[in-house]
Scaffold this active site. Structure first.
Site, short mmCIF file in Angstrom:
data_model
loop_
_atom_site.label_atom_id
_atom_site.label_comp_id
_atom_site.label_asym_id
_atom_site.label_seq_id
_atom_site.Cartn_x
_atom_site.Cartn_y
_atom_site.Cartn_z
CB THR A 1 -6.92 -2.35 6.62
OG1 THR A 1 -6.89 -2.05 5.22
CG2 THR A 1 -8.31 -2.84 7.00
CB CYS B 1 -7.35 -7.46 1.47
SG CYS B 1 -6.03 -6.28 1.17
CE1 TYR C 1 -16.86 -14.62 -14.63
CE2 TYR C 1 -16.88 -12.69 -13.21
CZ TYR C 1 -16.99 -13.25 -14.46
OH TYR C 1 -17.20 -12.45 -15.55
CB ALA C 2 -18.42 -20.72 -8.94
N GLY D 1 -8.30 -15.63 -1.71
CA GLY D 1 -7.10 -15.58 -0.88
C GLY D 1 -6.60 -14.16 -0.79
CB VAL E 1 -0.96 0.00 1.20
CG1 VAL E 1 -1.70 1.34 1.31
CG2 VAL E 1 -1.96 -1.14 1.09
#
Length: 434
Positions: free
Chosen positions: A121, A263, A254-255, A260, A11
């Site tokens: 975050t 975040c 989307y399946a 992962g 970041v």
């Protein structure tokens, strides 16, 4: 403007570089001397398209400086972004030690009135704790204001997200701080006003809720995909059917074999932990996390259904190790779980990824894994292909090459990117929810 970005991780590095690109003078500070020395040479610690070129160009223009000397940076700036890591503790809570250590360091150095902006975050209320730490420990009589400015960078397109944000959220206590950040971000949103102003705590919460909502959509669709398999429905058709509803849309439905990255998993657990600490049990979020962990085992279940539980004499080719395309990040990647489970069952692995091999080796470096230089080399003497990450180079298949190299014409498609038509060429294709 002159500003400091503390933390040269994903970041901080992207944000600082993009600020420099707009003509600001940016000091990017990190305690890792090797990282800083490499950055000065234009050696980037992560793979992110276009980042290396921008880092080199802005250093040449004297817009971007890398240093381990926090005092040097703070002496030349009065806008300070905190972008250090907030890793997950063992119990799921957020580790704020780096954030608070930085606050104490700032307090011992800062010599002018400054705006402290949290980019990391962090749980709700962290910004006020940072202000408290600085005010209680500062050695000079200076005025400190705080703001929350959460990032919404997607790995692989982070430069685009930073340079052309769909919104800039600014959580502040006072109008002056809001105006400073509005002026800083003005070049990024010159074509359309995308500013959203709110209080500090709401800004901190917004970051968590955004990631939690996206993770929920993914887990929801993965659960529906599993129901489709039980009923004979096709998740691809269902996705088109619901995505055409403007209230739902096509993004993040989307399946696949689970999400992962650094975040979604961390932020879901962090929000759960914050809720529990306040006496509320978040049932939906808990299930989102649980469904995702179970989903990473779907490919393993399909493999054992095909080959049986004894996989000790088999070799599998794996395409894709990063948690998503266009990054070398393997943190919490489905590949870690899937390959780990296969190794437990005695298999050999031949793996290829365009960017993430070295990152993966730092997670799993087993003698039964062979890393190859091309996707087709991974197929040699393998009994089946497992597609885990949907890099563009994997989308079109040379079926003749697969037929020659694979021992068996079997594909486990963990992202549903292949057409059922390849079954007409004698391949067995196992997908999720289809």
């Amino acid at each position: 403007m002159n500003l400091t970005v503390i933390g040269a991780g994903y970041v901080g590095l992207v944000t600082g570089t993009c600020f420099a690109e707009m003509g600001n003078k940016v000091y990017c500070v990190d305690v890792d001397e090797d990282k800083i020395n490499n950055l000065k040479k234009g050696i980037i610690p992560i793979y992110e398209p276009h980042l290396a070129t921008m880092v080199i160009d802005n250093q040449a223009k004297n817009n971007l400086f890398f240093t381990t000397d926090l005092k040097e940076a703070l002496d030349n700036t009065n806008i300070i972004f905190i972008a250090v890591g907030t890793p997950q503790n063992a119990g799921g809570s957020v580790n704020l030690s780096f954030v608070y250590d930085v606050a104490k360091q700032i307090a011992g150095i800062i010599s002018k009135d400054s705006l402290i902006v949290t980019k990391s975050t962090v749980p709700v209320g962290t910004g006020f704790e940072i202000k408290k730490i600085i005010n209680e420990n500062k050695i000079n009589d200076v005025n400190i204001e705080i703001a929350s400015n959460p990032e919404f960078l997607k790995e692989g397109v982070a430069i685009e997200d930073c340079m052309r944000p769909d919104r800039v959220i600014i959580g502040t206590e006072d109008e002056k701080s809001a105006e400073i950040l509005k002026e800083l971000y003005r070049p990024f949103v010159s074509n359309h006003d995308r500013f959203i102003f709110m209080d500090v705590k709401s800004a901190e919460m917004t970051k968590y809720v955004a990631n939690a909502m996206l993770a929920t959509k993914i887990s929801f669709m993965n659960e529906i995909a599993n129901i489709c398999e039980c009923t004979g429905a096709n998740i691809q058709s269902v996705r088109l059917g619901i995505g055409s509803d403007k209230r739902i849309g096509y993004k993040f439905i989307y399946a696949g074999c689970g999400y992962g990255g650094s975040c979604f998993p961390k932020d879901i657990k962090g929000l759960i932990n914050t809720s529990v600490e306040k006496g509320y049990i978040p049932k939906i979020l808990s299930m989102v996390d649980e469904v995702n962990e179970v989903q990473k085992m779907v490919i393993i279940d399909k493999i054992t259904s095909k080959f049986g539980n004894d996989l000790s004499n088999l070799t599998f080719a794996v395409w894709g190790l990063s948690f998503k395309p266009q990054t070398d990040d393997v943190r919490n990647a489905p590949s870690i779980t899937i390959i780990g489970e296969l190794l437990k069952r005695g298999t050999k692995i031949r793996a290829y990824d365009p960017k993430a091999i070295e990152s993966f080796k730092r997670e799993i470096d087993d003698e039964n894994i062979t890393f190859t230089k091309s996707k087709y080399d991974a197929l040699d003497d393998a009994d089946a292909l497992i597609l885990i990450t949907e890099w563009k180079e994997f989308r079109s298949l040379d079926l003749d090459e697969l037929s020659k190299r694979l021992n068996q014409k079997i594909i486990f498609d963990g992202r549903n990117i292949y057409s059922k038509r390849i079954e007409e060429e004698g391949f067995e294709l196992f997908q999720i929810g289809c």
